[in-house]
Design a protein around this motif. Structure first.
Motif, PDB file in Angstrom:
ATOM      1  N   LEU A  41      -8.106   1.061   1.709  1.00  0.00           N
ATOM      2  CA  LEU A  41      -6.879   1.249   0.948  1.00  0.00           C
ATOM      3  C   LEU A  41      -6.507  -0.033   0.214  1.00  0.00           C
ATOM      4  CD1 LEU A  41      -4.738   3.163   3.608  1.00  0.00           C
ATOM      5  CD2 LEU A  41      -5.974   4.142   1.669  1.00  0.00           C
ATOM      6  N   LYS A  63       0.838  -1.209   0.000  1.00  0.00           N
ATOM      7  CA  LYS A  63       0.000   0.000   0.000  1.00  0.00           C
ATOM      8  C   LYS A  63       0.867   1.251   0.000  1.00  0.00           C
ATOM      9  CE  LYS A  63      -0.690   0.873   4.970  1.00  0.00           C
ATOM     10  NZ  LYS A  63       0.532   0.163   5.394  1.00  0.00           N
ATOM     11  N   ALA A  95       0.990   4.148  -2.853  1.00  0.00           N
ATOM     12  CA  ALA A  95       0.720   5.543  -2.503  1.00  0.00           C
ATOM     13  C   ALA A  95       1.888   6.446  -2.888  1.00  0.00           C
ATOM     14  CB  ALA A  95       0.441   5.655  -1.002  1.00  0.00           C
TER      15      ALA A  95
END
Length: 500
Positions: free
Chosen positions: A414, A290, A294
């Motif tokens: 997410l 994640k 990002a």
């Protein structure tokens, strides 16, 4: 809301005030209140929460007793602990980190803390701690505190799924398949930009300690130290499995399937390089997917990045396994000094407090805060922080004092978070831990840093072609004739004492 483990909700009844902990130094609370429990707690944030705030009050309600936190900044932990031990001014609960830190190990084996193993079964939540974590938390057969629980193994291999798709490749699940993918990412054009600017593995200077170490486990190497069939504790660095993994990794390096500058790449540079598309494979915590996604989006929102999270790589006939990066899920101890809990009844009172905090309610309070003030749930049970600054000031300091990190797993909006959590939980069944982490060795305490640096240097030079395997083996042999040999002998003797 989903959970990885449910603990009993009952709270152990606390002993009467007549057997409450007596004040000794800072014990029993700075105010001398016999109904208070003092707690030397680790602080990993810039500021301490205000005494008597919402989180502390909520924990006191769950525990049924006043809690007086003595926050110890991580940077000054060793100094504060040493001073408290020397002056006998320890709190009723002392948070001690794991990881084989010499000062901590010496403190625990000094005779100043209770061995609590025989008492765990008296409490509904403490009795449910994973037996493997309990074993991992022992030192020479003794459990000198309630273990702080973490996922047992968080690592895996992250591979760019979009690059696999571009080249028509399947997700790798064996070392051979992983090798093919790494070479394809280096030799072909996985990002389709027409340039020769990609590699397979994007490694960093801690390769020996982190990425490669995890990869060596797939070949059958142990986690720093392992046990032979003759019950001898030996360093993994000299085993055939470790050396076979080194030969494999050097072959990839020679073929350009590992970034040529890995020896000088720092962690942040590695993260930036992966986010910028310089490499398509990274060995790291499964939770990092994640973060890479990002980071890539923040640098270039128009560049697609998709990840395959892999936790089941195998090699040849070696059974599926993964080396623990968390000391077998043991994140430290909540130790109880004998100077504070002078009797078994007083010990049970403190254990009762800790038992009451090994619950979903306490976990949520120390993770999210108070619902409606610090966070809220959405329809899927995901957590949204309402005021980041308020949460950082009032809640975040308590997160490092959670009894367990795995009581609840909240679903996330997410990408990759839920998948990463699921795969880390799967790792529990295949975790390999360092057999020596529960043993003591005086030579290890005094000489391990130097020993490991010699091996690390030889590893780096071998991978980049400055040494041959015979040279690496000569380094190991020299160390075995000296400090490393002494460490192995001391660990072997300690293992025999515990298991004899």
């Amino acid at each position: 809301m989903t959970t990885t483990r449910k603990f009993a909700a009952g709270i152990a009844a606390l002993a009467a005030a007549s057997v409450a902990l007596s004040g000794c130094g800072t014990g029993g609370g700075e105010s001398g209140d016999p109904d208070a429990i003092s707690w030397m707690a680790a602080l990993h944030t810039p500021t301490t929460p205000e005494p008597g705030g919402a989180i502390e009050s909520g924990l006191e309600e769950l525990a049924g007793v006043d809690l007086e936190f003595q926050w110890i900044p991580d940077a000054s932990r060793d100094e504060k602990l040493s001073a408290a031990l020397a002056s006998n001014t320890l709190a009723d609960i002392v948070t001690l980190p794991g990881g084989g830190i010499t000062t901590v190990m010496r403190a625990l084996t000094s005779g100043q803390f209770w061995d609590i193993e025989e008492y765990l079964d008296e409490f509904p939540n403490l009795s449910q701690i994973d037996p493997q974590i309990v074993e991992a938390a022992k030192i020479d057969g003794h459990l000198y505190g309630v273990p702080a629980q973490k996922p047992k193994a968080r690592y895996g291999v992250l591979v760019r799924q979009d690059w696999l798709d571009n080249l028509g490749l399947e997700v790798p699940h064996t070392i051979e398949e992983l090798s093919d993918v790494a070479r394809a990412f280096a030799d072909e054009d996985p990002d389709g930009n027409g340039k020769d600017d990609t590699t397979g593995f994007y490694d960093r200077s801690e390769s020996f300690d982190v990425g490669f170490r995890s990869l060596s486990g797939y070949f059958g190497a142990g986690s720093l130290f392992e046990l032979t069939d003759d019950d001898e504790v030996v360093s993994s660095y000299g085993t055939d499995a470790f050396k076979e993994a080194m030969e494999w990794y050097r072959g990839l390096y020679e073929d350009g399937a590992i970034n040529g500058d890995f020896v000088t790449v720092q962690k942040q540079n590695q993260q930036d390089g992966v986010a910028q598309g310089k490499g398509g494979i990274v060995v790291t915590g499964l939770f990092e997917a994640k973060n890479y996604a990002a980071l890539a989006k923040s640098s270039d929102p128009d560049t697609p990045m998709a990840w395959a999270l892999i936790n089941d790589i195998t090699y040849d006939d070696v059974p599926r396994r993964i080396l623990s990066d968390t000391n077998g899920g043991m994140g430290g101890w909540y130790a109880i000094p004998k100077s504070q809990a002078k009797t078994e009844d007083e010990l049970r009172e403190v254990l009762g407090v800790l038992d009451s905090l090994l619950t979903e309610e306490a976990f949520s309070l120390m993770t999210n805060g108070v619902e409606g003030t610090h966070f809220e749930f959405d329809d899927q049970g995901s957590v949204t922080i309402l005021d980041q600054t308020l949460w950082e000031q009032q809640v975040q300091p308590f997160s490092s004092s959670r009894m367990s990190e795995t009581i609840i797993t909240y679903p996330s909006t997410l990408d990759y978070v839920d998948e990463g959590n699921e795969k880390m939980a799967e790792n529990d069944d295949y975790t390999v831990i360092n057999v020596a982490q529960s043993l003591t060795s005086e030579t290890f305490d005094s000489r391990w840093t130097e020993v490991q640096q010699h091996v690390r240097d030889a590893y780096n030079k071998y991978i980049v072609g400055q040494l041959e395997m015979a040279d690496y083996e000569a380094v190991i042999d020299d160390l075995l004739a000296g400090d490393l040999g002494k460490i192995q002998d001391e660990y072997t003797a300690a293992y025999a004492d515990v298991n004899g």
